[in-house]
Structures are given as structure tokens and as C-alpha cells.
Design an enzyme around this catalytic site. Structure first.
Site, PDB file in Angstrom:
ATOM      1  N   HIS A   1       0.343  -0.940   0.330  1.00  0.00           N
ATOM      2  CA  HIS A   1       0.130   0.008  -0.137  1.00  0.00           C
ATOM      3  C   HIS A   1       0.520   1.041   0.121  1.00  0.00           C
ATOM      4  O   HIS A   1       0.121   2.348  -0.265  1.00  0.00           O
ATOM      5  CB  HIS A   1      -1.022   0.165   1.458  1.00  0.00           C
ATOM      6  CG  HIS A   1      -1.530  -1.208   1.225  1.00  0.00           C
ATOM      7  ND1 HIS A   1      -2.719  -0.749   0.052  1.00  0.00           N
ATOM      8  CD2 HIS A   1      -2.264  -2.048   2.091  1.00  0.00           C
ATOM      9  CE1 HIS A   1      -4.050  -2.187   0.526  1.00  0.00           C
ATOM     10  NE2 HIS A   1      -3.588  -2.701   1.872  1.00  0.00           N
TER      11      HIS A   1
HETATM   12 ZN    ZN Z   1      -4.535  -7.619   2.899  1.00  0.00          ZN
END
Ligand code: ZN
Ligand code: ZN
Length: 386
Positions: A132
Site C-alpha cells: 500500500h
Molecule cells: Zn491485506
């Protein structure tokens, strides 16, 4: 190569990786490394390689220098106002966060370098998979995007890289970082962003600039279950590999897709992990001369799920049969701790028995497949058009 066949896959590990720790109560706990590494070793891993921290120059392949400086500042002085995604509930600041995040990154990129040098065909970086993190922002428990850095290292060595993201959450950071890169195809299979963080990964996210069709997404309905998930992976992955012809594969194996995971709702079993690892292994040999780095990722059931997921990755990379039962000594060693954290009893089977998890009756399996076909056709058409 010796007479005994190819060398074991490289397993990237150092005790210092346990310092990637956002504190008690944070879901991404370093406690997973205890039972996880113990099980990988119990099923046969002997070839452990210590990571070296990525340098600032290496990190700058995907991160801006001012972001690295910001992380370093938090690392020295954690008590500062939130900045660039650090100091939030998801990514709390802690002493030494730059150093250990750079170590995770160096573990994955160092493994790529070893594969490129011919020291092994496959490598596994269980502490990696921090998909992320963005160019200038920490997000979703991720500080430096080690998988993106690994992809960039292989790309900069001239490879065409297929990045496969099997975490239950969309691999948004990696997708964004290679959005316009014609040498990298990102393919993420995840629970739909309509239901789950980070809210992206829809099928109309297809890549841009010089890389049309090279971002591919398969969002699945919550409660999908093994059969529906596997149908999508088995349909899409081989076709994408055929079309793109990767010469290097990087895969992220978040196991927060499991039915026991507390953060998401895809309801898989470890049977899906075994199938997927077997397929990636086959494709790595078929297309990429065996060059394959696998990483861990999300996975918040540290005792019942994460260790089995990691063992199955290693077994696939080592071309070994999975043992039918979990080693008794392993279960004995970890059962008390698992119980203390509400994750008991420990499973007896490495591969969950079939149909222990019934698919959500509300899920229309065909809806997932229809979307997958649409996503695949779109990518193939866009790729063919340029
Ligand atoms: Zn995840
Ligand atoms: Zn292999």
C-alpha cells in the site's frame, strides 16, 4: 547446480525484521514470525539469507527523497504531528521505523539481485509484501513498498515483470507506481473496494500512458469462497502471462483472504493458497526461466493462518509435496500462545479439508466470473492496440 537438483529456494530472514512493530493492539503483529518461521523450517527450509537494509538511493527507485527524510525524522522522533501518512492509527510512528522498513525493502530487493545473479530460481521474503505504500505516503501498515522496489530492481535489470497481488486488499501502491510502465504488468485479485480498504481496484483501472491494459484488477464479492476465487485466478493469470510474456515474476501472498481472518471477508481456505502457488511456480518456469520472488503480505490470524500460508509458498518453491498433517511438535510449541491470543485450537491439517467453508449463499459466483472476463478482455484489447 549439483546432482541433487536445483538449490533450495532462498528464504529471506533476520531476527531484526521483528522490529517492524507498530505496537500492541496493531493487527500486523511481529508475533506471526515466531510460528511462521518455525513452520517453514519444520517443513524443510534450510537456506536462510539475511537481508541488508536498502540504501536511500535504492529506496529512491520508487520513493521521493523528501518522503524518506520524513520517515527518518519520525524514526528518530516518533512524537510528531502526522505527516505523509505516518503517525496515523494505521501507520503509527516508532523508534527505528526507517531502519527496519529499509531492512524489509532490502530483503525483497536483495532477493531479486540473488535471483538475477543465478544463486536461486525462487526466493521468499515473508516479511515483505508492503503493497500500500505510495511514492510519498505511508498507508495501510506499509512504510516502504518493498514489492514495488523488487519489481523496479528486476525491471531496471531489463526484465519484463509480472506483479501478482493475491492479498485480500487491492495492491494499490504497486499499481500506481507502475501505472505508465510498459515493462510491468500489475494484476491484483482482491475483495471489492466497495466493501473494503483501500476502495480501489475496480476493473476500469487499466493503466495509462505507455502501458494501456497493464494494470489488471479482479475485484471479488465478499464471501466468494475458494471455488469462485480460484476460477478467477485460473482463468486470468495464465492468459495474462501468455500475452505479456514476463521474464520475472514478483508475487504478494497476503493471506487475509482466509475465512479465519478478522479484517476481511473472502472466506478462502489454505487449499486456494496451495493451488495458486503451484500455478505461479509453473508460470515462472514456463515464461520467466524460473525467476520468481514471492513475499508475504497481510494476514491477521498469526497462528492458524499465516504459518500455513508461508509454508505452502516455500513448499511450492522447493517443489516438495505438502505434508498431510501439521507437525505435532509445532502444534505443541505454539498452542498455548495461540490460545492466549484467541486463535486456538491450532489446525491439524496444512491444507484445510474441502468445503469446511461454505460459500456465502448470497454470492452469485457468475458475477465474479463475468467481471473477471470483462477485465481480462479489456486488458487484452488494450495491450493489442499499442
Ligand atoms: Zn491485506
Ligand atoms: Zn519452481
Amino acid at each position: 547446480m549439483s546432482d541433487e537438483g536445483p538449490a533450495q529456494p532462498i528464504l529471506v530472514w533476520s531476527e531484526a525484521l521483528r522490529d517492524y512493530d507498530f505496537g500492541p493492539g496493531h493487527p500486523l503483529t511481529p508475533r506471526r514470525f515466531g510460528p511462521g518461521l518455525d513452520l517453514i523450517r519444520a517443513v524443510g527450509a534450510e537456506r536462510l539469507v539475511e537481508p541488508e537494509a536498502a540504501t536511500d538511493k535504492a529506496l529512491a527507485r520508487v520513493h521521493e527523497p523528501h518522503y524518506i527524510e520524513q520517515v527518518r525524522s519520525f524514526s528518530d522522533h516518533p512524537w510528531q504531528p502526522t505527516a505523509m501518512g505516518v503517525g496515523t492509527g494505521d501507520v503509527p510512528a516508532f523508534h527505528g521505523m526507517h531502519e527496519v522498513s529499509a531492512l524489509v525493502a532490502g530483503g525483497s530487493t536483495g532477493a531479486v539481485e540473488r535471483i538475477l545473479a543465478g544463486e536461486a530460481e525462487h526466493a521468499f521474503s515473508p516479511a515483505g509484501g508492503l503493497h500500500h505504500a505510495m511514492r510519498t505516503r505511508a498507508a495501510g501498515f506499509c512504510v516502504y513498498n518493498d514489492v514495488a522496489l523488487a519489481v523496479a530492481a528486476a525491471r531496471d535489470a531489463g526484465h519484463r515483470v509480472l506483479y501478482l497481488d493475491l492479498d485480500v486488499h487491492h495492491g494499490d501502491g504497486t499499481q500506481v507506481l507502475f501505472w505508465e510502465d510498459p515493462q510491468v504488468l500489475t494484476f491484483s485479485v482482491h475483495e471489492s473496494g466497495h466493501d473494503l480498504y483501500p476502495g480501489t481496484g475496480m476493473i476500469d483501472e487499466t493503466g495509462g500512458g505507455a502501458a494501456p491494459g497493464l494494470a489488471v484488477n479482479a475485484p471479488l464479492d465478499r464471501g466468494s469462497g475458494d471455488e469462485s476465487w480460484w476460477a478467477v485466478v485460473e482463468l486470468m493469470l495464465p492468459v495474462l502471462a501468455d500475452m505479456f510474456k514476463p521474464t520475472f515474476i514478483v508475487s504478494q501472498h497476503g493471506c487475509d483472504t482466509h475465512s479465519l481472518d478478522p479484517l476481511a471477508h473472502l472466506r478462502l481456505t489454505t487449499a486456494s493458497y496451495q493451488r495458486a502457488c503451484g500455478l505461479v511456480d509453473r508460470l515462472a518456469h514456463e515464461h520467466a526461466g524460473g525467476r520468481w520472488l514471492a513475499t508475504g503480505g497481510g494476514g491477521y490470524d498469526a497462528y492458524r493462518v499465516v504459518p500455513r500460508s508461508w509454508a505452502l509458498i516455500w513448499l511450492a518453491q522447493a517443489h516438495r509435496e505438502a505434508p498431510g498433517e501439521m507437525p505435532a511438535a509445532w502444534r505443541e510449541r505454539w498452542s498455548e500462545e495461540a490460545e492466549a491470543f484467541g486463535q486456538a485450537p491450532l489446525p491439524v491439517d496444512l491444507i484445510d479439508p474441502p468445503r469446511t467453508v461454505a460459500p456465502d449463499p448470497d454470492v452469485i459466483v457468475s458475477r465474479n466470473l463475468k467481471r473477471a472476463r470483462q477485465s481480462l478482455m479489456q486488458s487484452l484489447e488494450l495491450q493489442a492496440s499499442c
